[in-house]
Design a protein around this motif. Sequence first.
Motif, short mmCIF file in Angstrom:
data_model
loop_
_atom_site.label_atom_id
_atom_site.label_comp_id
_atom_site.label_asym_id
_atom_site.label_seq_id
_atom_site.Cartn_x
_atom_site.Cartn_y
_atom_site.Cartn_z
N GLU A 42 59.12 42.30 51.92
CA GLU A 42 60.38 42.73 51.43
C GLU A 42 60.33 42.29 49.92
OE1 GLU A 42 62.88 44.12 52.97
OE2 GLU A 42 64.22 43.99 51.20
N LYS A 43 59.82 43.34 48.99
CA LYS A 43 59.46 42.92 47.69
C LYS A 43 59.76 44.15 46.73
CE LYS A 43 55.23 40.96 45.84
NZ LYS A 43 53.63 40.79 46.38
N GLY A 44 60.10 43.68 45.55
CA GLY A 44 60.08 44.83 44.54
C GLY A 44 61.57 45.20 44.37
N ASN A 74 54.68 38.92 54.61
CA ASN A 74 53.94 39.12 53.12
C ASN A 74 54.17 37.79 52.52
OD1 ASN A 74 52.34 40.88 51.14
ND2 ASN A 74 54.23 40.73 50.27
N ASP A 75 53.43 37.32 51.72
CA ASP A 75 53.61 36.32 50.82
C ASP A 75 54.29 34.95 51.00
OD1 ASP A 75 52.54 38.08 49.15
OD2 ASP A 75 53.96 38.68 47.90
N ASP A 76 55.34 35.19 51.65
CA ASP A 76 56.41 34.09 51.78
C ASP A 76 56.16 33.26 53.03
OD1 ASP A 76 58.77 32.65 51.48
OD2 ASP A 76 60.18 34.62 51.35
N LEU A 90 48.12 37.25 52.64
CA LEU A 90 48.08 36.45 51.35
C LEU A 90 47.33 37.42 50.24
CD1 LEU A 90 47.21 32.94 52.88
CD2 LEU A 90 49.44 33.77 51.92
N GLY A 91 47.83 37.47 49.14
CA GLY A 91 46.86 38.10 48.26
C GLY A 91 46.22 36.90 47.31
N GLN A 92 45.58 37.30 46.37
CA GLN A 92 44.81 36.45 45.49
C GLN A 92 45.64 35.54 44.76
OE1 GLN A 92 41.49 36.22 45.45
NE2 GLN A 92 41.44 37.51 46.93
N GLN A 93 47.02 36.13 44.56
CA GLN A 93 48.12 34.93 43.79
C GLN A 93 48.70 34.47 44.58
OE1 GLN A 93 47.30 35.41 40.49
NE2 GLN A 93 45.99 37.38 40.85
N ASP A 94 48.73 34.54 46.02
CA ASP A 94 49.60 33.86 46.93
C ASP A 94 49.07 32.41 47.44
OD1 ASP A 94 51.26 36.14 46.76
OD2 ASP A 94 50.08 37.10 48.18
N ALA A 95 49.66 31.90 48.42
CA ALA A 95 49.23 30.44 48.85
C ALA A 95 47.57 30.81 49.38
CB ALA A 95 49.96 30.42 50.05
MG LIG Z 1 51.00 39.05 48.04
#
Ligand SMILES: [Mg+2]
Length: 206
Positions: A42-44, A74-76, A90-95
Amino acid sequence: MIFDRKQLRKYFVMGSQNCVRAPGMLLEEAARSGITAFQFREKGPGSVFGGDKIRLGKRFRDICKRYNIPFIINDDIELIDFLEADGIHLGQQDAKADEIRAKYPDLIIGLSVSNMEEAKSPQIEYADYLGAGPVFWTATKVDAKQATGVEWIEQLRVLYPDKPIVGIGGIKPENAQSVLEAGADGVAIISAITRSKNVQETIDQL
Ligand SMILES: [Mg+2]
Ligand SMILES: Cc1ncc(COP(=O)(O)OP(=O)(O)O)c(N)n1
Ligand SMILES: Cc1ncsc1CCOP(=O)(O)O
């Protein structure tokens, strides 16, 4: 939930912002049609926040539970407990994967890898699977990096012969086979499913 690489085979990623019709009904139809995992992304622009996001996530989680499909957030990371998630992507900018692993030994952890530098990160050891891409051009993720081509999957497979890998980005029935042939265990898809006129047929073709 115990992770099995077969769960990556038809991995549906979606948030309400991707949907042209009721998101819950779409997920229900995709689950009935044979997706093997689901990521709540849930993003963008157009996505919902706060209580609305939690309510939507609970709805999605319940559908996944009924179909015995891993429910991955995703992410959160704050939603892991709230939504009783099976996993986190997780992406490279995430936890950081090592920190999440220390807190949640049994959680499914996915990590994005888009280039050689990321592929050599010590964080990889803490991930259950790698999300590789964007393999092809995509309009779905506004900040997507340049497309890697299926060669990136081939390179990752050489680097990590045993690691579960899922390709993502611009994947549709016409090119999914090339991603699998390059060495991926599966394909992660947003728009080819959310925009499909016949979800069952699209998922069968994948
Ligand atoms: Mg991400
Ligand atoms: C399966 C899978 N692979 C890669 C991604 C991309 O994650 P990230 O780079 O963190 O970008 P966002 O999706 O958070 O915008 C993914 N979500 N899923
Ligand atoms: C989340 C994400 N990460 C890399 S590409 C992408 C978007 C994939 O969407 P689509 O399947 O519509 O190309």
